[in-house]
Design an enzyme around this catalytic site. Sequence first.
Site, mmCIF file in Angstrom:
data_model
loop_
_atom_site.group_PDB
_atom_site.id
_atom_site.type_symbol
_atom_site.label_atom_id
_atom_site.label_comp_id
_atom_site.label_asym_id
_atom_site.label_seq_id
_atom_site.Cartn_x
_atom_site.Cartn_y
_atom_site.Cartn_z
ATOM 1 C CB SER A 1 -0.905 0.004 1.234
ATOM 2 O OG SER A 1 -1.394 1.290 1.487
ATOM 3 C CD1 TRP B 1 -1.275 1.398 -6.217
ATOM 4 C CD2 TRP B 1 -1.850 3.065 -4.842
ATOM 5 N NE1 TRP B 1 -2.305 2.091 -6.802
ATOM 6 C CE2 TRP B 1 -2.671 3.121 -5.978
ATOM 7 C CE3 TRP B 1 -2.027 4.013 -3.837
ATOM 8 C CZ2 TRP B 1 -3.668 4.087 -6.148
ATOM 9 C CZ3 TRP B 1 -3.005 4.967 -3.995
ATOM 10 C CH2 TRP B 1 -3.817 5.002 -5.138
ATOM 11 C CG HIS B 2 -0.425 5.804 -0.957
ATOM 12 N ND1 HIS B 2 -0.897 4.593 -0.570
ATOM 13 C CD2 HIS B 2 -1.456 6.664 -0.860
ATOM 14 C CE1 HIS B 2 -2.165 4.714 -0.241
ATOM 15 N NE2 HIS B 2 -2.539 5.953 -0.409
ATOM 16 N N GLY B 3 3.441 5.989 -3.501
ATOM 17 C CA GLY B 3 4.442 6.860 -4.101
ATOM 18 C C GLY B 3 5.789 6.199 -4.152
ATOM 19 C CG PHE C 1 -0.771 8.897 -4.579
ATOM 20 C CD1 PHE C 1 0.569 9.202 -4.379
ATOM 21 C CD2 PHE C 1 -1.695 9.355 -3.676
ATOM 22 C CE1 PHE C 1 0.962 9.922 -3.274
ATOM 23 C CE2 PHE C 1 -1.308 10.083 -2.563
ATOM 24 C CZ PHE C 1 0.014 10.367 -2.362
#
Lengths: 484, 79
Positions: free
Chosen positions: A332, A335-337, A484
């Site tokens: 997670s 995925w965000h950055g 994102f």
Amino acid sequence: MSFVDTSFVGFFAVVFAVYWLLASQRRLQNVVLLLASVVFYAWIHPWMAFLLLGSALLDYVCALRIADHREHGNRWMVVSVVGNIGTLAFFKYNDFFVASTADALSAMGFAVHTHTLGIFLPIGLSFYTFQTMAYTIDVWREQLDVRRDLLDYLVFVCFFPQLVAGPVERASNLLPQVEQPRRFDVDQIASGLGLALFGAFKKVVIADTMAPYVNAIFAVPEPSWAMIWAAALGFTIQVLADFSGYTDMARGCARMLGFELMENFDHPYLATSPMDFWRRWHISFSTWLRDYVYMPLSFAPWVRRWLTIPGTGYWTPFWHTARALTITMFLSGLWHGSTWNYVVWGLYYAVIGTAWVGIQQRVPRKTRKSRDWRPVLVPTMFVFTVMGMMIFREPSVARVIQHFFSNPFAGTADQWLIAGSMLAICAAGAVPMIGFLLFDLYVRPHVQDHPWFLPVRTASWTIAVICLFVFVRPTQEDFIYFQF
Amino acid sequence: MADTLNRLTEVFHDVFDDDDIVLTRQTTASDIEAWDSLMHVTLMLQVEAAFGVRFSSSDVTGLKDVGQLVDLIDAKAGR
């Protein structure tokens, strides 16, 4: 083109008019939606519309292959996952991996000359690849019938209200709506308009007004403890206003076109535990992780081989949660950055989530049920959320550590003044957000059928529109989740 | 089958830490407040251990109610 551009208002008005003029012709309406979506996307990145369509077609073909040749199903599923993750990795993480590897090598004393490609991330890529990949996985799991109608399928992938930053829709929710005729319903359109309007209010009036102050403090090379934590609190309010405002606009626009998108937020700052927070924050993404990462990981044979209870082959729930949560939250974060702070942020939630499960198991049930613990748990969890937002907002991990461990009482008179002003801005931003919250929880359920509802609604819409005109600035902030 | 439901009820009492839960074949996740996605995984792992069966992820994501879970356990255990 962003939802808060004036050009979007014009664009949407045209699409809306043409779309409802064709009210009885579902296929033509879908053609309008597809054209509008491609124009909307190409407006941002002209060439990247091909990437969007390419990604969509990849999964269209893979899902058809899976359905028609079950014996080769696994192969085509892998093609879809590798294709999607590969595209994402190339655009989103290429530079990150090159730079991180170079850093690691130079830390070990090797001289490295790197060339990062300077690739920019096509907007919405992380969202639509997840959506199409989930479609293929659902077909592979035989939980969804494959779709052969290319037009309907493309509208599901490219539907412009949710294209660039979610909600990450499930095929099982959105596709049937694309395939059904939509009915022109004035009440539904009014409700969608209200939702979109207050979404814009949250974004323009609250989030964008707070953003310059928060950004200014995070840009200070050596902020005092009070300053930076006041800014973290500000960011906590800003990011919710920004992202939930965006989601409300997406859901509102979709509702005006006769579609119901999934909820993405359920008052996340009222969470009583880290797990509860993820049930309430970015719901479409957290349930995606649950269904396509956490669940398969929990039952995958290769994961189950590690660390089972000796002699049984089974896991204890505690270690199971720790392991599955760590992997899920790590992904997670990633995925965000593509900077390390997001990875640390994900792991932070894994640690506090696991700690929470451990604490729960040790507190006797009698104590837990003896009273309502929410007045203690909600503020405590909020403090942990603000700490999480600090990690989320501060790109440098070294600085995050510094912020956590610097002396809370140090600071010059100017720095205290800045911290105080930031807190005042936080209060100003929190008041309307708390107002929305109280309205949702206590007022809305009772007033819907009241004779006063209509005039009060009209008045509140007017106030919102006036505020939008007053607060809108030429240098609009981009939506935080667009990156994102 | 009734036996499976009774033993399953005991597992539910342990996992949700609540002896008042009464299971029927019609019970769904929305009937038990604490039964969310994370607890679902914990629950399924405990069910596996209690009945000596192994589930795959597609087994546990497709369940609609307790009745289907009972049938799944019986099918896996070869009853």
